[in-house]
Design a protein around this motif. Structure first.
Motif, PDB file in Angstrom:
ATOM      1  N   LEU A 219      22.208  23.151 -20.372  1.00  0.00           N
ATOM      2  CA  LEU A 219      21.834  23.967 -19.223  1.00  0.00           C
ATOM      3  C   LEU A 219      23.055  24.304 -18.381  1.00  0.00           C
ATOM      4  N   GLU A 220      23.924  23.329 -18.195  1.00  0.00           N
ATOM      5  CA  GLU A 220      25.146  23.579 -17.422  1.00  0.00           C
ATOM      6  C   GLU A 220      25.961  24.711 -18.029  1.00  0.00           C
ATOM      7  N   GLU A 221      26.067  24.708 -19.351  1.00  0.00           N
ATOM      8  CA  GLU A 221      26.815  25.772 -20.020  1.00  0.00           C
ATOM      9  C   GLU A 221      26.074  27.102 -19.946  1.00  0.00           C
ATOM     10  N   ALA A 222      24.743  27.063 -20.124  1.00  0.00           N
ATOM     11  CA  ALA A 222      23.965  28.306 -20.102  1.00  0.00           C
ATOM     12  C   ALA A 222      24.033  28.992 -18.746  1.00  0.00           C
ATOM     13  N   GLU A 223      24.184  28.215 -17.684  1.00  0.00           N
ATOM     14  CA  GLU A 223      24.266  28.802 -16.340  1.00  0.00           C
ATOM     15  C   GLU A 223      25.548  29.609 -16.147  1.00  0.00           C
ATOM     16  N   ARG A 224      26.487  29.473 -17.059  1.00  0.00           N
ATOM     17  CA  ARG A 224      27.746  30.235 -16.947  1.00  0.00           C
ATOM     18  C   ARG A 224      27.566  31.693 -17.366  1.00  0.00           C
TER      19      ARG A 224
END
Length: 321
Positions: free
Chosen positions: A302-307
């Motif tokens: 999720l942290e990466e997808a928020e980028r």
């Protein structure tokens, strides 16, 4: 009396009258067999529906390249050669099933499996939507397609994963926002379609802020389905329908539904998301799924997808001189 004598003579000479089974009957038996083994039949059904009007009512022994030739020619410029190739492979699979599995007594439904040749119209290059093209497309689509298309662009999920999405697939993960993680069961996931039921695997779809906004807008529309059909109390059959194609024409973009997934992948790469994380977000096969599908792994995804965010518009600098 003469008729009875004739029938008796034919029975003794030729055996019982052979029942000519139709291709549609063989296709129905094939789909039933797929589903009994826990395999996803959605793609095969799509191919079967595409050709049912052409060959569905024919006896299985009458299905060959000749009866398909005109239909194949009519699809040039309408469908990609890869789509036609897939449909013809499904036809061959059904005919093979009729020859090797299906029987009337000891007699196979089909004696000889014909060879079908696929067209080669050249490979079609994938299309990546710009943000401006995305705006035009969303504005041109029917209302019920907007959410599924936006979710595909925000998650990279496949068409069937989106159209069958149910509220009970939501997976609550401590520390993550509501609607962040959704479990795609093995029977829906494309990678499982050719595996034994015991070897099939599901996957998670991870939703960033943009995707969660799409999901939140669907709350209350249906008690079971996230994206219900606008006309019937059931899941949408597909995104790729007349509304989709009309919206693409109006928006001036020549693309397939799969290009939404390609667009997500390209945007993820542009955002600097590592390859192994991009593969997990897209649901590609890789060895270490536990790394990403544990709670800490989902948090990392999720942290990466928020980028993946829309670039801010650049302000024009006006000289003071």
């Amino acid at each position: 009396m003469d008729r009875r004598v004739h029938e008796t003579r034919e029975l003794l000479l030729n055996g019982p009258t052979k029942v000519e089974r139709t291709y549609r009957e063989a296709a129905a038996e094939y789909i039933a067999d797929l589903e009994s083994r826990g395999k996803d039949s959605a793609r095969a059904l799509q191919d079967l529906r595409m050709l049912d009007a052409i060959i569905g009512g024919l006896p299985v022994g009458h299905v060959h390249q000749g009866v398909l030739k005109d239909w194949i020619a009519s699809q040039r410029g309408v469908r990609a050669s890869g789509t036609i190739d897939r449909a013809l492979r499904t036809v061959t699979t059904v005919l093979t099933f009729a020859a090797r599995v299906l029987r009337d007594g000891n007699t196979p439904w089909l004696a000889v499996i014909p060879k079908l040749s696929s067209p080669d119209w050249g490979a079609r290059q994938p299309v990546r939507l710009t943000w401006e093209q995305q705006d035009r497309l969303v504005a041109a689509l029917p209302r019920h397609l907007v959410g599924p298309v936006q979710l595909a662009l925000s998650t990279g999920a496949r068409q069937h994963e989106i159209t069958t999405l149910r509220w009970d697939q939501h997976h609550v993960v401590n520390g993550l926002p509501m609607w962040s993680a959704w479990w795609i069961p093995p029977e829906v996931r494309k990678a499982s379609s050719k595996r034994k039921a015991s070897e099939q695997q599901g996957r998670y779809v991870v939703c960033n802020l943009a995707a969660r906004s799409v999901i939140a807008a669907q709350v209350g529309k249906h008690p079971v389905l996230v994206f219900p059909s606008p006309k019937r109390d059931e899941a949408m059959y597909r995104i790729n329908n007349h509304g989709w194609r009309g919206g693409c024409r109006e928006a001036g973009v020549a693309m397939r539904v799969h290009d939404l997934r390609h667009t997500f992948g390209e945007r993820a790469a542009d955002a600097g998301i590592p390859l192994d994380v991009r593969r997990s977000l897209l649901g590609h096969e890789h060895r270490d799924i536990t790394l990403h599908y544990s709670s800490p792994g989902l948090a990392r995804l999720l942290e990466e997808a928020e980028r993946i965010v829309r670039p801010a518009p650049q302000m024009e600098v006006v000289s003071s001189q």
